[in-house]
Design a protein around this motif. Sequence first.
Motif, PDB file in Angstrom:
ATOM      1  N   SER A  30      -8.795  -1.911  -6.252  1.00  0.00           N
ATOM      2  CA  SER A  30      -7.930  -2.827  -5.509  1.00  0.00           C
ATOM      3  C   SER A  30      -7.762  -4.169  -6.200  1.00  0.00           C
ATOM      4  O   SER A  30      -6.963  -4.988  -5.762  1.00  0.00           O
ATOM      5  CB  SER A  30      -8.505  -3.069  -4.105  1.00  0.00           C
ATOM      6  N   SER A  31      -8.513  -4.411  -7.272  1.00  0.00           N
ATOM      7  CA  SER A  31      -8.407  -5.711  -7.933  1.00  0.00           C
ATOM      8  C   SER A  31      -6.980  -5.915  -8.429  1.00  0.00           C
ATOM      9  O   SER A  31      -6.310  -4.957  -8.831  1.00  0.00           O
ATOM     10  CB  SER A  31      -9.407  -5.817  -9.081  1.00  0.00           C
ATOM     11  N   PRO A  32      -6.485  -7.137  -8.372  1.00  0.00           N
ATOM     12  CA  PRO A  32      -5.084  -7.402  -8.719  1.00  0.00           C
ATOM     13  C   PRO A  32      -4.676  -6.945 -10.116  1.00  0.00           C
ATOM     14  O   PRO A  32      -3.518  -6.639 -10.356  1.00  0.00           O
ATOM     15  CB  PRO A  32      -4.951  -8.922  -8.607  1.00  0.00           C
ATOM     16  N   LEU A  56      -4.080  -4.829  -5.582  1.00  0.00           N
ATOM     17  CA  LEU A  56      -3.607  -5.480  -4.363  1.00  0.00           C
ATOM     18  C   LEU A  56      -3.693  -6.997  -4.494  1.00  0.00           C
ATOM     19  O   LEU A  56      -4.536  -7.523  -5.211  1.00  0.00           O
ATOM     20  CB  LEU A  56      -4.451  -5.043  -3.163  1.00  0.00           C
ATOM     21  N   TRP A  57      -2.859  -7.689  -3.751  1.00  0.00           N
ATOM     22  CA  TRP A  57      -2.938  -9.144  -3.656  1.00  0.00           C
ATOM     23  C   TRP A  57      -4.079  -9.491  -2.721  1.00  0.00           C
ATOM     24  O   TRP A  57      -4.165  -8.958  -1.615  1.00  0.00           O
ATOM     25  CB  TRP A  57      -1.661  -9.736  -3.093  1.00  0.00           C
ATOM     26  N   GLU A  58      -4.963 -10.366  -3.149  1.00  0.00           N
ATOM     27  CA  GLU A  58      -6.064 -10.863  -2.326  1.00  0.00           C
ATOM     28  C   GLU A  58      -6.894  -9.738  -1.692  1.00  0.00           C
ATOM     29  O   GLU A  58      -7.085  -9.702  -0.477  1.00  0.00           O
ATOM     30  CB  GLU A  58      -5.530 -11.789  -1.222  1.00  0.00           C
ATOM     31  N   PRO A  59      -7.420  -8.796  -2.479  1.00  0.00           N
ATOM     32  CA  PRO A  59      -8.188  -7.699  -1.880  1.00  0.00           C
ATOM     33  C   PRO A  59      -9.522  -8.181  -1.325  1.00  0.00           C
ATOM     34  O   PRO A  59     -10.134  -9.107  -1.848  1.00  0.00           O
ATOM     35  CB  PRO A  59      -8.403  -6.736  -3.049  1.00  0.00           C
ATOM     36  N   ALA A  82     -13.661   0.763   2.329  1.00  0.00           N
ATOM     37  CA  ALA A  82     -12.225   0.454   2.395  1.00  0.00           C
ATOM     38  C   ALA A  82     -11.973  -0.993   1.998  1.00  0.00           C
ATOM     39  O   ALA A  82     -12.840  -1.854   2.138  1.00  0.00           O
ATOM     40  CB  ALA A  82     -11.692   0.709   3.803  1.00  0.00           C
ATOM     41  N   THR A  83     -10.765  -1.214   1.492  1.00  0.00           N
ATOM     42  CA  THR A  83     -10.313  -2.564   1.165  1.00  0.00           C
ATOM     43  C   THR A  83      -8.937  -2.787   1.790  1.00  0.00           C
ATOM     44  O   THR A  83      -8.221  -1.833   2.126  1.00  0.00           O
ATOM     45  CB  THR A  83     -10.180  -2.771  -0.360  1.00  0.00           C
ATOM     46  N   ILE A  84      -8.607  -4.047   1.913  1.00  0.00           N
ATOM     47  CA  ILE A  84      -7.278  -4.430   2.382  1.00  0.00           C
ATOM     48  C   ILE A  84      -6.832  -5.634   1.578  1.00  0.00           C
ATOM     49  O   ILE A  84      -7.650  -6.470   1.184  1.00  0.00           O
ATOM     50  CB  ILE A  84      -7.269  -4.725   3.896  1.00  0.00           C
ATOM     51  N   GLY A  85      -5.548  -5.695   1.311  1.00  0.00           N
ATOM     52  CA  GLY A  85      -4.967  -6.841   0.630  1.00  0.00           C
ATOM     53  C   GLY A  85      -3.710  -7.252   1.366  1.00  0.00           C
ATOM     54  O   GLY A  85      -3.365  -6.670   2.398  1.00  0.00           O
ATOM     55  N   ASP A  86      -3.037  -8.225   0.831  1.00  0.00           N
ATOM     56  CA  ASP A  86      -1.804  -8.695   1.465  1.00  0.00           C
ATOM     57  C   ASP A  86      -0.664  -7.708   1.313  1.00  0.00           C
ATOM     58  O   ASP A  86       0.349  -7.818   1.995  1.00  0.00           O
ATOM     59  CB  ASP A  86      -1.385 -10.041   0.879  1.00  0.00           C
ATOM     60  N   ASP A  87      -0.800  -6.737   0.404  1.00  0.00           N
ATOM     61  CA  ASP A  87       0.286  -5.791   0.155  1.00  0.00           C
ATOM     62  C   ASP A  87      -0.181  -4.336   0.140  1.00  0.00           C
ATOM     63  O   ASP A  87       0.502  -3.471  -0.396  1.00  0.00           O
ATOM     64  CB  ASP A  87       1.000  -6.124  -1.157  1.00  0.00           C
ATOM     65  N   GLY A  88      -1.329  -4.057   0.759  1.00  0.00           N
ATOM     66  CA  GLY A  88      -1.756  -2.667   0.814  1.00  0.00           C
ATOM     67  C   GLY A  88      -3.204  -2.510   1.210  1.00  0.00           C
ATOM     68  O   GLY A  88      -3.876  -3.482   1.584  1.00  0.00           O
ATOM     69  N   ASP A 127       9.343  -5.557  -1.559  1.00  0.00           N
ATOM     70  CA  ASP A 127       9.855  -6.773  -2.192  1.00  0.00           C
ATOM     71  C   ASP A 127       8.676  -7.667  -2.518  1.00  0.00           C
ATOM     72  O   ASP A 127       7.994  -8.155  -1.630  1.00  0.00           O
ATOM     73  CB  ASP A 127      10.836  -7.498  -1.259  1.00  0.00           C
ATOM     74  N   ARG A 128       8.435  -7.883  -3.771  1.00  0.00           N
ATOM     75  CA  ARG A 128       7.287  -8.668  -4.211  1.00  0.00           C
ATOM     76  C   ARG A 128       7.360 -10.132  -3.774  1.00  0.00           C
ATOM     77  O   ARG A 128       6.373 -10.839  -3.798  1.00  0.00           O
ATOM     78  CB  ARG A 128       7.183  -8.601  -5.719  1.00  0.00           C
ATOM     79  N   LYS A 129       8.542 -10.628  -3.399  1.00  0.00           N
ATOM     80  CA  LYS A 129       8.685 -12.026  -3.006  1.00  0.00           C
ATOM     81  C   LYS A 129       8.334 -12.261  -1.537  1.00  0.00           C
ATOM     82  O   LYS A 129       8.104 -13.386  -1.133  1.00  0.00           O
ATOM     83  CB  LYS A 129      10.121 -12.491  -3.256  1.00  0.00           C
ATOM     84  N   ILE A 130       8.300 -11.190  -0.754  1.00  0.00           N
ATOM     85  CA  ILE A 130       8.017 -11.325   0.675  1.00  0.00           C
ATOM     86  C   ILE A 130       6.519 -11.497   0.883  1.00  0.00           C
ATOM     87  O   ILE A 130       5.721 -10.786   0.291  1.00  0.00           O
ATOM     88  CB  ILE A 130       8.513 -10.086   1.452  1.00  0.00           C
ATOM     89  N   VAL A 131       6.157 -12.456   1.714  1.00  0.00           N
ATOM     90  CA  VAL A 131       4.757 -12.621   2.067  1.00  0.00           C
ATOM     91  C   VAL A 131       4.395 -11.465   2.991  1.00  0.00           C
ATOM     92  O   VAL A 131       5.045 -11.228   4.001  1.00  0.00           O
ATOM     93  CB  VAL A 131       4.524 -13.973   2.780  1.00  0.00           C
ATOM     94  N   HIS A 132       3.388 -10.713   2.612  1.00  0.00           N
ATOM     95  CA  HIS A 132       3.015  -9.525   3.369  1.00  0.00           C
ATOM     96  C   HIS A 132       2.085  -9.883   4.520  1.00  0.00           C
ATOM     97  O   HIS A 132       1.509 -10.958   4.554  1.00  0.00           O
ATOM     98  CB  HIS A 132       2.389  -8.494   2.441  1.00  0.00           C
TER      99      HIS A 132
END
Length: 179
Positions: free
Chosen positions: A97-99, A106-109, A119-125, A149-154
């Motif tokens: 999950s590391s960026p 993932l973003w911010e895992p 389990a892990t969670i990030g801002d995009d998955g 969309d990579r520009k959208i804050v998840h």
Amino acid sequence: MIRRSKVAQMASLAIFMLCLPACGSQNIKIPASICETPVDPKLTAPLLKSTGELSEWHAAGWGEKGRSVCIISVDKTEALRLRFDWHTDTIDPMKYSSPNNSVTGLWEPRRMPHLADSATIGDDGSMATTRCKGRGKWHFTLALKVTRDRKIVHQPREIERFMRTYMPATMKTVGCTPP
């Protein structure tokens, strides 16, 4: 009289502007299953954030042991990518999950407790892995990546709600019973 006319015009314009996003958009029906697993459409809709045409694509070998991929697209643009992996070794989802990981990064895992063995969670998955009883030494891993969309804050809370329902439902779909 002119004043009322201006007020009426402004009111009409305001109503039109409010209606524009909803009235002009095509209402789509979110499916009751994603990648052959039943899931409440209310959990899927926030991840798609679209009113376009939905389609689902499965990689060759779907449902077989090994790795499978399922992609949900909105208006022919990938919105969600789900990976289903069967493997014999234990993995640490945080590593994948590391960026800087090109496969599932993932973003911010961060760790997500109480979902699976790990389990892990990030801002995009999210990614979750668990052992399966009755499958020998098999482990099952599900990775979800919001790709629309990579520009959208998840929304990690929406991703977490989805995964907390989707992971156990997918385990049932693929025949993985936790030990």
